[in-house]
Design a protein around this motif. Structure first.
Motif, PDB file in Angstrom:
ATOM      1  N   GLY A 137      32.657  38.344  54.628  1.00 18.96           N
ATOM      2  CA  GLY A 137      31.976  38.091  55.893  1.00 18.96           C
ATOM      3  C   GLY A 137      32.933  37.877  57.055  1.00 18.96           C
ATOM      4  N   GLU A 138      34.188  37.527  56.761  1.00 17.92           N
ATOM      5  CA  GLU A 138      35.178  37.339  57.823  1.00 17.92           C
ATOM      6  C   GLU A 138      35.431  38.630  58.598  1.00 17.92           C
ATOM      7  OE1 GLU A 138      38.775  35.227  57.076  1.00 17.92           O
ATOM      8  OE2 GLU A 138      37.894  33.986  55.495  1.00 17.92           O
ATOM      9  N   LEU A 139      35.180  39.776  57.959  1.00 16.47           N
ATOM     10  CA  LEU A 139      35.449  41.062  58.622  1.00 16.47           C
ATOM     11  C   LEU A 139      34.390  41.407  59.662  1.00 16.47           C
ATOM     12  CD1 LEU A 139      36.543  43.296  55.596  1.00 16.47           C
ATOM     13  CD2 LEU A 139      37.923  41.726  56.967  1.00 16.47           C
ATOM     14  N   ASP A 140      33.233  40.775  59.583  1.00 21.18           N
ATOM     15  CA  ASP A 140      32.116  41.136  60.456  1.00 21.18           C
ATOM     16  C   ASP A 140      32.413  40.922  61.936  1.00 21.18           C
ATOM     17  OD1 ASP A 140      30.819  41.627  58.099  1.00 21.18           O
ATOM     18  OD2 ASP A 140      29.516  39.858  58.187  1.00 21.18           O
ATOM     19  N   LYS A 141      33.299  39.982  62.256  1.00 19.98           N
ATOM     20  CA  LYS A 141      33.525  39.626  63.655  1.00 19.98           C
ATOM     21  C   LYS A 141      34.531  40.542  64.355  1.00 19.98           C
ATOM     22  CE  LYS A 141      36.889  36.094  62.230  1.00 19.98           C
ATOM     23  NZ  LYS A 141      37.225  34.646  62.257  1.00 19.98           N
ATOM     24  N   TYR A 142      35.075  41.511  63.638  1.00 18.04           N
ATOM     25  CA  TYR A 142      36.051  42.431  64.226  1.00 18.04           C
ATOM     26  C   TYR A 142      35.456  43.836  64.377  1.00 18.04           C
ATOM     27  CZ  TYR A 142      39.189  38.745  62.528  1.00 18.04           C
ATOM     28  OH  TYR A 142      39.782  37.540  62.253  1.00 18.04           O
ATOM     29  N   ASP A 143      35.841  44.522  65.449  1.00 24.45           N
ATOM     30  CA  ASP A 143      35.412  45.913  65.618  1.00 24.45           C
ATOM     31  C   ASP A 143      36.004  46.787  64.517  1.00 24.45           C
ATOM     32  OD1 ASP A 143      34.657  46.428  69.006  1.00 24.45           O
ATOM     33  OD2 ASP A 143      35.188  44.495  68.182  1.00 24.45           O
ATOM     34  N   VAL A 144      37.299  46.619  64.280  1.00 27.17           N
ATOM     35  CA  VAL A 144      38.016  47.429  63.286  1.00 27.17           C
ATOM     36  C   VAL A 144      38.988  46.539  62.514  1.00 27.17           C
ATOM     37  CG1 VAL A 144      39.614  49.351  62.905  1.00 27.17           C
ATOM     38  CG2 VAL A 144      37.856  49.531  64.677  1.00 27.17           C
ATOM     39  N   VAL A 145      39.051  46.729  61.199  1.00 25.95           N
ATOM     40  CA  VAL A 145      40.026  46.029  60.355  1.00 25.95           C
ATOM     41  C   VAL A 145      40.673  47.038  59.419  1.00 25.95           C
ATOM     42  CG1 VAL A 145      40.384  44.301  58.548  1.00 25.95           C
ATOM     43  CG2 VAL A 145      38.775  43.830  60.407  1.00 25.95           C
ATOM     44  N   TYR A 146      41.991  46.978  59.322  1.00 25.89           N
ATOM     45  CA  TYR A 146      42.735  47.754  58.332  1.00 25.89           C
ATOM     46  C   TYR A 146      43.278  46.777  57.284  1.00 25.89           C
ATOM     47  CZ  TYR A 146      42.636  51.558  61.738  1.00 25.89           C
ATOM     48  OH  TYR A 146      42.224  52.529  62.617  1.00 25.89           O
ATOM     49  N   LEU A 147      42.982  47.036  56.010  1.00 23.94           N
ATOM     50  CA  LEU A 147      43.486  46.207  54.924  1.00 23.94           C
ATOM     51  C   LEU A 147      44.497  46.984  54.103  1.00 23.94           C
ATOM     52  CD1 LEU A 147      40.249  44.473  53.517  1.00 23.94           C
ATOM     53  CD2 LEU A 147      41.860  43.585  55.222  1.00 23.94           C
ATOM     54  N   LEU A 148      45.656  46.374  53.868  1.00 26.01           N
ATOM     55  CA  LEU A 148      46.655  46.949  52.968  1.00 26.01           C
ATOM     56  C   LEU A 148      46.410  46.380  51.580  1.00 26.01           C
ATOM     57  CD1 LEU A 148      49.318  48.589  52.571  1.00 26.01           C
ATOM     58  CD2 LEU A 148      50.527  46.414  52.908  1.00 26.01           C
ATOM     59  N   LYS A 149      46.138  47.268  50.615  1.00 24.57           N
ATOM     60  CA  LYS A 149      45.842  46.837  49.257  1.00 24.57           C
ATOM     61  C   LYS A 149      46.864  47.393  48.263  1.00 24.57           C
ATOM     62  CE  LYS A 149      40.870  45.964  49.508  1.00 24.57           C
ATOM     63  NZ  LYS A 149      39.580  46.198  48.826  1.00 24.57           N
ATOM     64  N   ALA A 150      46.975  46.715  47.124  1.00 24.11           N
ATOM     65  CA  ALA A 150      47.897  47.158  46.080  1.00 24.11           C
ATOM     66  C   ALA A 150      47.339  46.820  44.715  1.00 24.11           C
ATOM     67  CB  ALA A 150      49.261  46.491  46.255  1.00 24.11           C
ATOM     68  N   GLU A 151      47.732  47.621  43.722  1.00 31.00           N
ATOM     69  CA  GLU A 151      47.352  47.341  42.333  1.00 31.00           C
ATOM     70  C   GLU A 151      48.462  47.815  41.407  1.00 31.00           C
ATOM     71  OE1 GLU A 151      43.448  47.573  39.440  1.00 31.00           O
ATOM     72  OE2 GLU A 151      43.658  49.062  41.040  1.00 31.00           O
ATOM     73  N   PHE A 152      48.909  46.913  40.535  1.00 28.54           N
ATOM     74  CA  PHE A 152      49.914  47.245  39.531  1.00 28.54           C
ATOM     75  C   PHE A 152      49.198  47.654  38.253  1.00 28.54           C
ATOM     76  CE2 PHE A 152      52.074  44.556  42.519  1.00 28.54           C
ATOM     77  CZ  PHE A 152      53.382  45.016  42.550  1.00 28.54           C
ATOM     78  N   ASN A 153      49.604  48.793  37.707  1.00 26.70           N
ATOM     79  CA  ASN A 153      48.924  49.350  36.538  1.00 26.70           C
ATOM     80  C   ASN A 153      49.802  49.289  35.296  1.00 26.70           C
ATOM     81  OD1 ASN A 153      46.655  50.164  38.173  1.00 26.70           O
ATOM     82  ND2 ASN A 153      47.956  51.834  38.929  1.00 26.70           N
ATOM     83  N   ILE A 154      49.195  48.898  34.184  1.00 28.90           N
ATOM     84  CA  ILE A 154      49.903  48.832  32.910  1.00 28.90           C
ATOM     85  C   ILE A 154      49.933  50.223  32.291  1.00 28.90           C
ATOM     86  CG2 ILE A 154      49.802  47.904  30.570  1.00 28.90           C
ATOM     87  CD1 ILE A 154      48.568  45.388  31.715  1.00 28.90           C
ATOM     88  N   GLY A 155      51.078  50.593  31.728  1.00 29.48           N
ATOM     89  CA  GLY A 155      51.218  51.898  31.084  1.00 29.48           C
ATOM     90  C   GLY A 155      50.407  51.963  29.811  1.00 29.48           C
ATOM     91  N   GLU A 156      50.235  53.187  29.297  1.00 31.88           N
ATOM     92  CA  GLU A 156      49.437  53.382  28.087  1.00 31.88           C
ATOM     93  C   GLU A 156      49.966  52.587  26.908  1.00 31.88           C
ATOM     94  OE1 GLU A 156      49.118  57.485  27.240  1.00 31.88           O
ATOM     95  OE2 GLU A 156      48.056  57.993  29.075  1.00 31.88           O
ATOM     96  N   ASN A 157      51.285  52.401  26.902  1.00 31.64           N
ATOM     97  CA  ASN A 157      51.883  51.643  25.791  1.00 31.64           C
ATOM     98  C   ASN A 157      52.313  50.252  26.233  1.00 31.64           C
ATOM     99  OD1 ASN A 157      51.692  53.840  23.976  1.00 31.64           O
ATOM    100  ND2 ASN A 157      53.516  54.761  24.904  1.00 31.64           N
ATOM    101  N   GLY A 158      51.713  49.774  27.371  1.00 31.55           N
ATOM    102  CA  GLY A 158      52.089  48.470  27.886  1.00 31.55           C
ATOM    103  C   GLY A 158      51.925  47.372  26.843  1.00 31.55           C
ATOM    104  N   GLY A 159      52.931  46.532  26.750  1.00 31.68           N
ATOM    105  CA  GLY A 159      52.867  45.402  25.813  1.00 31.68           C
ATOM    106  C   GLY A 159      53.434  45.737  24.451  1.00 31.68           C
ATOM    107  N   ASP A 160      53.653  47.015  24.129  1.00 27.76           N
ATOM    108  CA  ASP A 160      54.215  47.384  22.836  1.00 27.76           C
ATOM    109  C   ASP A 160      55.734  47.217  22.864  1.00 27.76           C
ATOM    110  OD1 ASP A 160      51.704  47.997  22.094  1.00 27.76           O
ATOM    111  OD2 ASP A 160      51.923  50.184  22.315  1.00 27.76           O
ATOM    112  N   SER A 161      56.310  46.856  21.752  1.00 24.82           N
ATOM    113  CA  SER A 161      57.762  46.710  21.683  1.00 24.82           C
ATOM    114  C   SER A 161      58.392  48.029  21.256  1.00 24.82           C
ATOM    115  CB  SER A 161      58.125  45.591  20.692  1.00 24.82           C
ATOM    116  OG  SER A 161      57.566  45.873  19.429  1.00 24.82           O
TER     117      SER A 161
END
Length: 206
Positions: free
Chosen positions: A182-206
């Protein structure tokens, strides 16, 4: 523009990475830039943000993108985006180009550096008539060593035609995006920078 940003990103990433000696595993932090680094980004960009991350070996890939909202409604989920392999630690730079009074467009630039490799993406945003005349505020999360789990909002740039009492997004927004949209409602325009770290198919395997 892209070559210029790449040079700037490389300079800042290398300098900031050398100063980051207090990293914790699977976290991301805003970077406290030196006077020289601030000068480089101020000269070459309008608004800029720099982050350092430290990750376990199970994480193999990083996605970073920019979303656009108008009066709280998502209108574009990929203004600019980049997906690149990452390893151990690295940095993210997000910067917008300086406004040109005669041209109503602006470049959004993203750079990622990790394990000696750097990738960048630049996208020219057009049809920005009127945006340069609005008031703007910007910010990023305040928490040090923030967990990288899930989809993250790293930074925001907000524009409003009504500048009375205008303030940047709260830190609660970055910690609980869904609960504070709801904080975004008070602005005409908002740009959000987002990120996501992804685990590999064998993530966690030794």
């Amino acid at each position: 523009m892209k070559k210029l940003f790449l040079f700037v990103a490389l300079s800042v990433l290398v300098l900031s990475a050398c100063a980051n000696n207090d990293s914790q595993s699977n976290t991301i932090s805003t970077v406290e830039l030196t006077e020289r680094e601030n000068a480089i980004l101020t000269i070459t960009s309008d608004k800029s943000f720099v982050f350092d991350f430290d990750i376990d070996s199970e994480y193999k890939e990083l996605s970073v993108w920019v979303e656009k909202y108008e009066f709280g409604k998502l209108v574009d989920d990929k203004i600019n985006s980049i997906i690149t392999p990452v390893e151990t630690s690295g940095s993210i730079v997000f910067a917008t180009s300086k406004w040109d009074g005669s041209v109503k467009h602006q470049a959004f630039n993203i750079g990622i550096s990790s394990n000696g490799s750097t990738g960048s993406s630049s996208n020219l945003i057009e049809n920005l008539t009127g945006l340069d005349k609005m008031s703007s505020v910007w910010g990023d999360f305040l928490e040090e060593n923030k967990s990288i789990e899930g989809e993250l909002v790293l930074a925001s740039i907000c524009y409003s035609s009504d500048d009375s009492g205008m303030s940047s997004l709260s830190n609660d927004f970055y910690n609980d995006v869904e609960g504070h949209m709801g904080e975004l409602d008070k602005y005409d325009v908002v740009y959000l920078l987002k990120a996501e770290f992804n685990i590999g198919e064998n993530g966690g395997d030794s």
